[in-house]
Design a protein around this motif. Structure first.
Motif, PDB file in Angstrom:
ATOM      1  N   PRO A 195       0.829  -1.212   0.000  1.00 35.72           N
ATOM      2  CA  PRO A 195       0.000   0.000   0.000  1.00 35.72           C
ATOM      3  C   PRO A 195       0.857   1.252   0.000  1.00 35.72           C
ATOM      4  O   PRO A 195       2.017   1.236   0.425  1.00 35.72           O
ATOM      5  CB  PRO A 195      -0.791  -0.125   1.308  1.00 35.72           C
ATOM      6  CG  PRO A 195       0.099  -0.935   2.194  1.00 35.72           C
ATOM      7  CD  PRO A 195       0.770  -1.925   1.290  1.00 35.72           C
ATOM      8  N   PRO A 196       0.315   2.389  -0.445  1.00 33.38           N
ATOM      9  CA  PRO A 196       1.070   3.645  -0.405  1.00 33.38           C
ATOM     10  C   PRO A 196       1.280   4.106   1.029  1.00 33.38           C
ATOM     11  O   PRO A 196       0.563   3.685   1.952  1.00 33.38           O
ATOM     12  CB  PRO A 196       0.162   4.622  -1.173  1.00 33.38           C
ATOM     13  CG  PRO A 196      -1.203   4.033  -1.076  1.00 33.38           C
ATOM     14  CD  PRO A 196      -1.011   2.552  -1.066  1.00 33.38           C
ATOM     15  N   ARG A 197       2.262   4.964   1.216  1.00 32.77           N
ATOM     16  CA  ARG A 197       2.613   5.409   2.569  1.00 32.77           C
ATOM     17  C   ARG A 197       1.476   6.127   3.268  1.00 32.77           C
ATOM     18  O   ARG A 197       1.320   6.053   4.482  1.00 32.77           O
ATOM     19  CB  ARG A 197       3.839   6.325   2.507  1.00 32.77           C
ATOM     20  CG  ARG A 197       5.126   5.606   2.155  1.00 32.77           C
ATOM     21  CD  ARG A 197       6.298   6.575   2.240  1.00 32.77           C
ATOM     22  NE  ARG A 197       7.573   5.908   1.973  1.00 32.77           N
ATOM     23  CZ  ARG A 197       8.746   6.522   2.004  1.00 32.77           C
ATOM     24  NH1 ARG A 197       8.796   7.823   2.276  1.00 32.77           N
ATOM     25  NH2 ARG A 197       9.861   5.855   1.765  1.00 32.77           N
ATOM     26  N   GLU A 198       0.668   6.862   2.502  1.00 30.55           N
ATOM     27  CA  GLU A 198      -0.386   7.646   3.131  1.00 30.55           C
ATOM     28  C   GLU A 198      -1.548   6.797   3.631  1.00 30.55           C
ATOM     29  O   GLU A 198      -2.411   7.284   4.365  1.00 30.55           O
ATOM     30  CB  GLU A 198      -0.913   8.703   2.160  1.00 30.55           C
ATOM     31  CG  GLU A 198      -1.456   8.153   0.860  1.00 30.55           C
ATOM     32  CD  GLU A 198      -0.398   8.036  -0.228  1.00 30.55           C
ATOM     33  OE1 GLU A 198      -0.785   7.978  -1.401  1.00 30.55           O
ATOM     34  OE2 GLU A 198       0.812   8.002   0.127  1.00 30.55           O
ATOM     35  N   ALA A 199      -1.610   5.523   3.227  1.00 30.19           N
ATOM     36  CA  ALA A 199      -2.681   4.641   3.705  1.00 30.19           C
ATOM     37  C   ALA A 199      -2.415   4.261   5.157  1.00 30.19           C
ATOM     38  O   ALA A 199      -1.317   3.846   5.516  1.00 30.19           O
ATOM     39  CB  ALA A 199      -2.766   3.402   2.828  1.00 30.19           C
ATOM     40  N   ARG A 200      -3.425   4.393   6.013  1.00 30.54           N
ATOM     41  CA  ARG A 200      -3.299   4.083   7.439  1.00 30.54           C
ATOM     42  C   ARG A 200      -3.818   2.666   7.679  1.00 30.54           C
ATOM     43  O   ARG A 200      -5.002   2.371   7.476  1.00 30.54           O
ATOM     44  CB  ARG A 200      -4.094   5.080   8.284  1.00 30.54           C
ATOM     45  CG  ARG A 200      -4.103   4.761   9.778  1.00 30.54           C
ATOM     46  CD  ARG A 200      -4.953   5.765  10.548  1.00 30.54           C
ATOM     47  NE  ARG A 200      -5.032   5.431  11.955  1.00 30.54           N
ATOM     48  CZ  ARG A 200      -4.111   5.770  12.856  1.00 30.54           C
ATOM     49  NH1 ARG A 200      -3.056   6.469  12.483  1.00 30.54           N
ATOM     50  NH2 ARG A 200      -4.241   5.429  14.134  1.00 30.54           N
ATOM     51  N   GLN A 213      -7.234   2.669   6.007  1.00 27.77           N
ATOM     52  CA  GLN A 213      -8.065   3.859   5.834  1.00 27.77           C
ATOM     53  C   GLN A 213      -7.391   4.760   4.819  1.00 27.77           C
ATOM     54  O   GLN A 213      -6.207   5.098   4.949  1.00 27.77           O
ATOM     55  CB  GLN A 213      -8.249   4.586   7.164  1.00 27.77           C
ATOM     56  CG  GLN A 213      -9.122   5.825   7.056  1.00 27.77           C
ATOM     57  CD  GLN A 213      -9.291   6.538   8.389  1.00 27.77           C
ATOM     58  OE1 GLN A 213      -8.835   6.059   9.420  1.00 27.77           O
ATOM     59  NE2 GLN A 213      -9.929   7.697   8.364  1.00 27.77           N
ATOM     60  N   ILE A 214      -8.138   5.186   3.780  1.00 26.35           N
ATOM     61  CA  ILE A 214      -7.554   6.023   2.733  1.00 26.35           C
ATOM     62  C   ILE A 214      -8.139   7.425   2.730  1.00 26.35           C
ATOM     63  O   ILE A 214      -7.614   8.304   2.044  1.00 26.35           O
ATOM     64  CB  ILE A 214      -7.710   5.374   1.345  1.00 26.35           C
ATOM     65  CG1 ILE A 214      -9.184   5.154   1.012  1.00 26.35           C
ATOM     66  CG2 ILE A 214      -6.943   4.060   1.285  1.00 26.35           C
ATOM     67  CD1 ILE A 214      -9.411   4.654  -0.418  1.00 26.35           C
ATOM     68  N   SER A 215      -9.240   7.650   3.458  1.00 28.73           N
ATOM     69  CA  SER A 215      -9.818   8.985   3.603  1.00 28.73           C
ATOM     70  C   SER A 215     -10.749   8.947   4.805  1.00 28.73           C
ATOM     71  O   SER A 215     -10.878   7.924   5.477  1.00 28.73           O
ATOM     72  CB  SER A 215     -10.581   9.398   2.336  1.00 28.73           C
ATOM     73  OG  SER A 215     -11.790   8.676   2.229  1.00 28.73           O
ATOM     74  N   ALA A 216     -11.411  10.081   5.054  1.00 32.81           N
ATOM     75  CA  ALA A 216     -12.327  10.131   6.192  1.00 32.81           C
ATOM     76  C   ALA A 216     -13.589   9.319   5.940  1.00 32.81           C
ATOM     77  O   ALA A 216     -14.322   9.013   6.888  1.00 32.81           O
ATOM     78  CB  ALA A 216     -12.706  11.574   6.503  1.00 32.81           C
ATOM     79  N   GLU A 217     -13.830   8.944   4.686  1.00 34.21           N
ATOM     80  CA  GLU A 217     -15.051   8.212   4.365  1.00 34.21           C
ATOM     81  C   GLU A 217     -14.814   6.814   3.806  1.00 34.21           C
ATOM     82  O   GLU A 217     -15.733   5.992   3.790  1.00 34.21           O
ATOM     83  CB  GLU A 217     -15.899   8.993   3.340  1.00 34.21           C
ATOM     84  CG  GLU A 217     -16.490  10.296   3.852  1.00 34.21           C
ATOM     85  CD  GLU A 217     -15.488  11.434   3.806  1.00 34.21           C
ATOM     86  OE1 GLU A 217     -14.532  11.338   2.995  1.00 34.21           O
ATOM     87  OE2 GLU A 217     -15.638  12.405   4.579  1.00 34.21           O
TER      88      GLU A 217
END
Length: 276
Positions: A195-200, A213-217
């Protein structure tokens, strides 16, 4: 005395027959023999070392474009490094191959591999390019792809995913959008577990379910089960049975595994609507 040594002459040294035999059989010393062996190894390694770098092995999943005028896929292969090209539908189910035709039999080998794949091999180092046409069961349009050598990377496996379902096969559970929404290039990173680094990454109570999690939604779920709820919007699958889903954020998933429904709980979300 006739035949004897001359008066005052030194007596001749006795012959060292052992040394003379060794010198005749192995004229080099032990150190010289070791040095010779080391040099022979170096030269043998130099003779076997390729003049160009060995291509990096890779595995790929590509989504086919069946629209008129679309360019065929390119499969990168190399001498003595085979490539297996497999075919699946939009849900990741193997698509049976009826027949395949190799248009450069002098340079490449081609054979059916199981029921839904084609094996490609390069016959000789001088082979540069070729193409193969594959006819799939229930599909009137043949799938064609090119083969090239001499690349920096070589495809060990290529999974070609068609943007449609097998004829007569049911739609997968949980699908709510049209088939064109299935699969996407960005989902491939999650399918390959990179996964990309920004993915939590989230906390999952099931070892068979990984989520980010990739965004607030929205979030991405990777699992070998089928997500039944909530309804997903996009999905990417592979022949290994692993699925990746793009779906709304939820603390609980309902998945189907071995014909049984189970609930998987997720935690570790940040910045969601409930937290604002």
């Amino acid at each position: 005395m006739p035949g004897g040594p001359l008066p005052g002459a030194a007596a001749p040294k006795p012959l060292d027959l052992t040394k003379e035999a060794l010198d005749r059989t192995a004229p080099l010393t032990a150190d010289e023999i070791l040095q010779l062996r080391k040099e022979l190894v170096k030269r043998s390694q130099a003779a076997q070392q390729p003049l160009v770098p060995v291509a990096k092995p890779t595995r790929r999943v590509v989504r086919l474009d069946l629209s008129p005028g679309a360019s065929p896929e390119v499969v990168r292969t190399a001498f003595a490094q085979g490539t297996v090209v497999s075919f699946v539908d939009a849900a990741g189910r193997p698509w049976p191959v009826l027949t395949a035709d190799n248009y450069n039999p002098e340079g490449f080998d081609q054979a059916l591999f199981g029921t839904s794949a084609v094996s490609i091999g390069v016959k000789k180092e001088g082979s540069r390019a070729g193409s193969v046409a594959v006819l799939l069961e229930g599909l009137n349009t043949p799938i064609t792809f090119s083969m090239v050598t001499g690349q920096q990377e070589v495809d060990y496996t290529v999974e070609m995913q068609l943007p449609r379902y097998l004829p007569g096969a049911p739609a997968p559970v949980g699908a709510v959008e049209q088939m064109k929404s299935l699969g996407a290039a960005d989902l491939m990173n999650y399918l390959l577990n990179t996964p990309p680094r920004e993915a939590r990454q989230l906390v999952s109570d099931s070892p068979n379910v990984t989520a980010w999690q990739i965004s607030a939604e929205r979030m991405i779920v990777r699992t070998d089960a089928l997500v039944a709820a909530p309804a997903w919007q996009r999905r990417q699958s592979s022949t290994s049975g692993v699925n990746v889903y793009d779906l709304p954020i939820t603390p609980a998933l309902v998945v189907s595994a071995q014909s049984q429904l189970m609930t998987v709980r997720l935690s570790g979300f940040i910045g969601t609507k409930e937290q604002r």
